[in-house]
Design a protein around this motif. Sequence first.
Motif, PDB file in Angstrom:
ATOM      1  N   ILE A  62       0.839  -1.208   0.000  1.00 21.89           N
ATOM      2  CA  ILE A  62       0.000   0.000   0.000  1.00 21.89           C
ATOM      3  C   ILE A  62       0.867   1.248   0.000  1.00 21.89           C
ATOM      4  CG2 ILE A  62      -1.660   1.316   1.377  1.00 21.89           C
ATOM      5  CD1 ILE A  62      -2.838  -1.403   2.226  1.00 21.89           C
ATOM      6  N   PHE A  63       1.945   1.228   0.780  1.00 20.07           N
ATOM      7  CA  PHE A  63       2.864   2.361   0.789  1.00 20.07           C
ATOM      8  C   PHE A  63       3.460   2.592  -0.593  1.00 20.07           C
ATOM      9  CE2 PHE A  63       7.277   3.799   1.016  1.00 20.07           C
ATOM     10  CZ  PHE A  63       7.057   5.074   1.520  1.00 20.07           C
ATOM     11  N   LEU A  64       3.880   1.532  -1.256  1.00 22.27           N
ATOM     12  CA  LEU A  64       4.467   1.688  -2.589  1.00 22.27           C
ATOM     13  C   LEU A  64       3.464   2.243  -3.589  1.00 22.27           C
ATOM     14  CD1 LEU A  64       6.672  -1.490  -2.966  1.00 22.27           C
ATOM     15  CD2 LEU A  64       7.399   0.866  -2.774  1.00 22.27           C
ATOM     16  N   ILE A  65       2.227   1.776  -3.517  1.00 14.55           N
ATOM     17  CA  ILE A  65       1.201   2.276  -4.442  1.00 14.55           C
ATOM     18  C   ILE A  65       0.977   3.764  -4.235  1.00 14.55           C
ATOM     19  CG2 ILE A  65      -1.259   2.182  -4.956  1.00 14.55           C
ATOM     20  CD1 ILE A  65      -1.060  -0.861  -4.474  1.00 14.55           C
ATOM     21  N   PHE A  66       0.827   4.187  -2.989  1.00 12.45           N
ATOM     22  CA  PHE A  66       0.559   5.594  -2.737  1.00 12.45           C
ATOM     23  C   PHE A  66       1.811   6.452  -2.910  1.00 12.45           C
ATOM     24  CE2 PHE A  66      -3.241   3.773  -0.955  1.00 12.45           C
ATOM     25  CZ  PHE A  66      -4.187   4.626  -1.489  1.00 12.45           C
ATOM     26  N   ASP A  67       2.978   5.865  -2.792  1.00 11.13           N
ATOM     27  CA  ASP A  67       4.210   6.597  -3.075  1.00 11.13           C
ATOM     28  C   ASP A  67       4.312   6.906  -4.571  1.00 11.13           C
ATOM     29  OD1 ASP A  67       6.608   7.767  -2.185  1.00 11.13           O
ATOM     30  OD2 ASP A  67       7.730   6.055  -2.983  1.00 11.13           O
ATOM     31  N   GLU A 106      -9.248  -0.112   1.209  1.00 10.95           N
ATOM     32  CA  GLU A 106      -8.260  -0.806   2.042  1.00 10.95           C
ATOM     33  C   GLU A 106      -8.613  -0.710   3.516  1.00 10.95           C
ATOM     34  OE1 GLU A 106      -5.781  -2.703   1.118  1.00 10.95           O
ATOM     35  OE2 GLU A 106      -6.236  -2.381  -0.996  1.00 10.95           O
ATOM     36  N   TRP A 107      -9.128   0.425   3.919  1.00  9.77           N
ATOM     37  CA  TRP A 107      -9.519   0.621   5.303  1.00  9.77           C
ATOM     38  C   TRP A 107     -10.669  -0.296   5.681  1.00  9.77           C
ATOM     39  CZ3 TRP A 107     -10.338   6.238   7.443  1.00  9.77           C
ATOM     40  CH2 TRP A 107     -10.335   6.207   8.823  1.00  9.77           C
ATOM     41  N   LYS A 108     -11.680  -0.379   4.799  1.00  6.16           N
ATOM     42  CA  LYS A 108     -12.838  -1.245   5.101  1.00  6.16           C
ATOM     43  C   LYS A 108     -12.479  -2.715   5.051  1.00  6.16           C
ATOM     44  CE  LYS A 108     -16.481   1.852   4.092  1.00  6.16           C
ATOM     45  NZ  LYS A 108     -17.823   1.880   4.507  1.00  6.16           N
ATOM     46  N   GLN A 109     -11.497  -3.085   4.232  1.00 10.65           N
ATOM     47  CA  GLN A 109     -11.070  -4.475   4.184  1.00 10.65           C
ATOM     48  C   GLN A 109     -10.243  -4.869   5.411  1.00 10.65           C
ATOM     49  OE1 GLN A 109     -11.765  -6.930   1.949  1.00 10.65           O
ATOM     50  NE2 GLN A 109     -13.218  -5.495   1.043  1.00 10.65           N
ATOM     51  N   GLY A 110      -9.769  -3.870   6.153  1.00 12.51           N
ATOM     52  CA  GLY A 110      -8.997  -4.149   7.358  1.00 12.51           C
ATOM     53  C   GLY A 110      -7.510  -4.287   7.116  1.00 12.51           C
ATOM     54  N   ALA A 111      -7.028  -3.881   5.963  1.00 17.14           N
ATOM     55  CA  ALA A 111      -5.601  -4.018   5.662  1.00 17.14           C
ATOM     56  C   ALA A 111      -4.772  -3.008   6.445  1.00 17.14           C
ATOM     57  CB  ALA A 111      -5.353  -3.847   4.175  1.00 17.14           C
ATOM     58  N   LEU A 112      -5.381  -1.945   6.923  1.00 19.91           N
ATOM     59  CA  LEU A 112      -4.638  -0.927   7.654  1.00 19.91           C
ATOM     60  C   LEU A 112      -4.660  -1.139   9.159  1.00 19.91           C
ATOM     61  CD1 LEU A 112      -5.792   2.196   5.640  1.00 19.91           C
ATOM     62  CD2 LEU A 112      -3.718   0.869   5.362  1.00 19.91           C
ATOM     63  N   ASN A 113      -5.423  -2.102   9.651  1.00 22.15           N
ATOM     64  CA  ASN A 113      -5.466  -2.416  11.081  1.00 22.15           C
ATOM     65  C   ASN A 113      -4.322  -3.363  11.426  1.00 22.15           C
ATOM     66  OD1 ASN A 113      -7.756  -0.891  11.306  1.00 22.15           O
ATOM     67  ND2 ASN A 113      -9.135  -2.638  11.083  1.00 22.15           N
ATOM     68  N   TRP A 114      -3.316  -2.838  12.069  1.00 23.38           N
ATOM     69  CA  TRP A 114      -2.151  -3.642  12.386  1.00 23.38           C
ATOM     70  C   TRP A 114      -2.393  -4.570  13.577  1.00 23.38           C
ATOM     71  CZ3 TRP A 114       2.167  -4.373   9.707  1.00 23.38           C
ATOM     72  CH2 TRP A 114       3.220  -5.008  10.330  1.00 23.38           C
ATOM     73  N   SER A 115      -3.202  -4.170  14.520  1.00 27.39           N
ATOM     74  CA  SER A 115      -3.364  -4.928  15.758  1.00 27.39           C
ATOM     75  C   SER A 115      -4.244  -6.165  15.614  1.00 27.39           C
ATOM     76  CB  SER A 115      -3.943  -4.030  16.847  1.00 27.39           C
ATOM     77  OG  SER A 115      -5.218  -3.553  16.462  1.00 27.39           O
ATOM     78  N   SER A 116      -5.117  -6.209  14.646  1.00 25.39           N
ATOM     79  CA  SER A 116      -6.026  -7.364  14.534  1.00 25.39           C
ATOM     80  C   SER A 116      -5.396  -8.550  13.862  1.00 25.39           C
ATOM     81  CB  SER A 116      -7.282  -6.960  13.789  1.00 25.39           C
ATOM     82  OG  SER A 116      -6.969  -6.581  12.471  1.00 25.39           O
TER      83      SER A 116
END
Length: 116
Positions: A62-67, A106-116
Amino acid sequence: MLLYFMSMTIMIISMVIMYLASTLSKKSINDREKTSPFECGFDPMNSSRLPFSIRFFLIAIIFLIFDVEIALILPMIMIIKTSNLMGWSFTSLIFIFILLLGILHEWKQGALNWSS
């Protein structure tokens, strides 16, 4: 006819080169010592095949895509003076809207939730 002959010659030469590359590049001997990890001449203390966190991989992608998207937005700022303002505004708004849709997905899919 000359074009046909040249294309066939190029195809045959490329096939011969691919065949030679595939036969010459294969390893014939799998040695245990060569396939084991190297740690300064000592035996490895633990396994070199550690489990990899898939969450870290997703965040990195995700970082690479947005970079790359930032690298596409920066030239848009530079051409604002030389382009049509309505066309530039429409193009940049659509581009940013697509980026926002991607990050929301990505947020709704949960890819940005590191703790879960």
